[in-house]
Design an enzyme around this catalytic site. Structure first.
Site, mmCIF file in Angstrom:
data_model
loop_
_atom_site.group_PDB
_atom_site.id
_atom_site.type_symbol
_atom_site.label_atom_id
_atom_site.label_comp_id
_atom_site.label_asym_id
_atom_site.label_seq_id
_atom_site.Cartn_x
_atom_site.Cartn_y
_atom_site.Cartn_z
ATOM 1 N N SER A 1 -11.658 -2.217 -0.073
ATOM 2 C CA SER A 1 -10.218 -2.051 0.442
ATOM 3 C C SER A 1 -10.424 -2.531 2.066
ATOM 4 C CB SER A 1 -9.367 -0.608 0.465
ATOM 5 O OG SER A 1 -9.191 -0.382 -0.686
ATOM 6 N N ASP B 1 0.823 -1.115 0.150
ATOM 7 C CA ASP B 1 0.221 -0.226 0.023
ATOM 8 C C ASP B 1 0.904 1.431 0.090
ATOM 9 O OD1 ASP B 1 -2.564 1.745 0.830
ATOM 10 O OD2 ASP B 1 -3.251 -0.020 1.073
ATOM 11 N N HIS C 1 -4.533 5.547 3.967
ATOM 12 C CA HIS C 1 -4.800 4.140 3.507
ATOM 13 C C HIS C 1 -4.157 3.008 3.909
ATOM 14 C CE1 HIS C 1 -6.379 1.127 0.715
ATOM 15 N NE2 HIS C 1 -7.420 1.902 0.746
ATOM 16 N N ASN D 1 -14.323 -0.220 -6.113
ATOM 17 C CA ASN D 1 -15.127 0.532 -5.816
ATOM 18 C C ASN D 1 -15.926 1.251 -7.056
ATOM 19 O OD1 ASN D 1 -14.716 -0.233 -3.285
ATOM 20 N ND2 ASN D 1 -13.334 1.691 -3.052
#
Length: 472
Positions: free
Chosen positions: A264, A71, A109, A197
């Site tokens: 996520s 990430d 995130h 998404n």
């Protein structure tokens, strides 16, 4: 026979019962009243109870398992992640070489994903991860413009990652990412990736769309598919992804936590569950871990694998305890033959229903039960009325319709020494005085000249208060 006056108490009771059933039914359909909003981190972690994570933690907390978080980076100094984050790597100039920093000032995130997976907990004001005894291996890609997903996957596989969390995605095709996925699968890692998404993706992105990767969609608090979750034949499982709380760096939130929606978050949940499975069953290879996860899932949507729910909603306790035969290959690879789960063996099995089923999912069943209850109560009321009428008829004296009256002093057979009373519809012999009315002197009608009850002031339409316009 019984008069209307005597039937009224019974009818009123029946109406009360019917009203009670109707009110109860309405309450079931409407669901419980909303509770006070949770004001603690643990209170906002609704998905832990839905997935029955506290029960799972009695079996394992993920000890001995390493989860790589590919990430933006992980803010290792967060109180809920202290001691949980191993030295990793960085593919970005914005992140130190060990990967233990998060340059994402808008969402944090990577830090949030790490907290969902392995937050160490420590009270109601701290994040409790799905696998709090697992360790996080940060693979920092930096900001999206610098992403090297293929390089991150290969590095994680080479440095001992048992599970690789990929809450990232890119559109189109990329042979380098595909080759990196195959490489990591060959190294024995379980790859878990976000299905995407809708606000960003129209189809399941890379690396989730690559065969062998466990693509995860998101469900809401009711257990139904979250409206923003991308669907497609690549979806393997679904997990909670609505209003998920997680730790974030200070620039994102002064209190250190953020709440978001998305696949996520659902991916991080499944990565944590995969860590629990690998810890509970250390002898299983990656193919068997994936097979266990998909074959113990609670089926939703169409039977079998479908584009919305994949194989179904992840079932943590079933994945940890059910007896599942060894798989021939990863069931997500093209041409693999998935192995169905064996029947629960009692002690280790868990056949109880999931708590995640929301009220909206079973409202038709509740409505049917309520209607059935109303019909049953109505039938009982009708039977009671009929029985009472028949009993009343048997108690009222019956005189012969035809024939002369018995001689003076003689009683009607079977009715005791009661003097004979003239049948109300039989002509009275001339000269004989009229018999008294069988129910005594008739007074004025009990409900007045109009034949209906009088309404005291304030109880009828004219005196009723105005209806409350507020909806309930």
């Amino acid at each position: 026979m019984r008069t209307g006056k005597h039937r009224r108490p019974l009818l009123r009771s029946a109406a009360a019962v019917l009203a009670l059933v109707a009110t109860t039914g309405a309450g079931l359909l409407a669901g419980p009243a909303p509770v006070r909003a949770a004001d603690t981190v643990r209170g906002l972690q609704w998905y832990l109870d839905t997935l029955r994570i506290p029960e799972a933690h009695k079996l394992t907390k993920g000890k001995g398992v390493t989860v790589a978080v590919v990430d933006g980076g992980v803010y290792a100094a967060h109180p809920d992640l202290k001691g949980q984050v191993l030295p990793g790597t960085s593919f970005s100039k914005d992140v130190p070489a060990d990967g233990r920093s998060d340059p994402d000032r808008e969402n944090g995130h990577g830090t949030k994903m790490a907290g969902i997976i392995a937050g160490r907990g420590g009270g109601s004001m701290h994040q409790l991860g799905i696998a709090p005894e697992a360790k996080i291996l940060p693979v920092a890609l930096g900001l999206p413009r610098d992403w090297d997903i293929a390089g991150g996957i290969r590095w994680a596989a080479d440095h001992g990652a048992d599970v690789i969390n990929l809450s990232v995605g890119v559109t189109g095709s990329d042979p380098q990412i595909t080759e990196a996925v195959r490489y990591a699968l060959g190294k024995g890692a379980v790859l878990v990736a976000a299905a995407g998404n809708r606000r960003v993706d129209r189809a399941v992105p890379l690396p989730a769309s690559i065969p062998g990767v466990l693509a995860v969609g998101a469900t809401g608090k009711t257990g139904s598919l979250w409206s923003g979750s991308v669907t497609g034949p690549e979806v393997g499982l679904v997990a909670p992804g609505e209003r998920i709380i997680g730790p974030v760096p200070p620039p994102v939130s002064p209190n250190g936590y953020g709440v978001t929606d998305g696949t996520s978050d659902a991916t991080a949940v499944v990565s944590g569950i995969a860590a629990l499975v690998r810890s509970r069953h250390p002898d299983l290879d990656a193919a068997d871990v994936v097979n266990r996860l998909v074959r113990t899932a609670r089926e939703q949507g169409a039977r079998g694998r479908d584009p919305e729910y994949g194989f179904g909603s992840v079932d943590v306790l079933a994945a940890l305890t059910r007896s599942v035969p060894k798989a021939d290959a990863n069931p997500l690879l093209t041409g693999a033959s998935p192995t169905p789960p064996a029947a629960s063996d009692g002690e280790d099995g868990d056949d109880r229903p999931a708590i995640s089923v929301g009220l909206a999912d079973n409202a038709p069943i509740q409505l049917g039960l309520c209607l059935l209850a109303v019909l049953l109560v109505g039938a009982v009321v009708v039977v009671l009325i009929v029985v009472n009428r028949r009993a009343a008829r048997r108690r009222v004296p019956q005189a012969p319709v035809g024939g002369p009256p018995p001689p003076p002093g003689q009683t009607q057979p079977g009715h005791g020494p009661r003097p004979y009373q003239q049948h109300p519809h039989q002509p009275r012999p001339l000269g004989q005085p009229a018999a008294p009315h069988p129910y005594g002197q008739q007074g004025p009608h009990p409900y007045g000249p109009a034949g209906r009850p009088g309404l005291p002031p304030g109880d009828g339409p004219a005196g009723a208060p105005p209806a409350d316009p507020q909806r309930r």
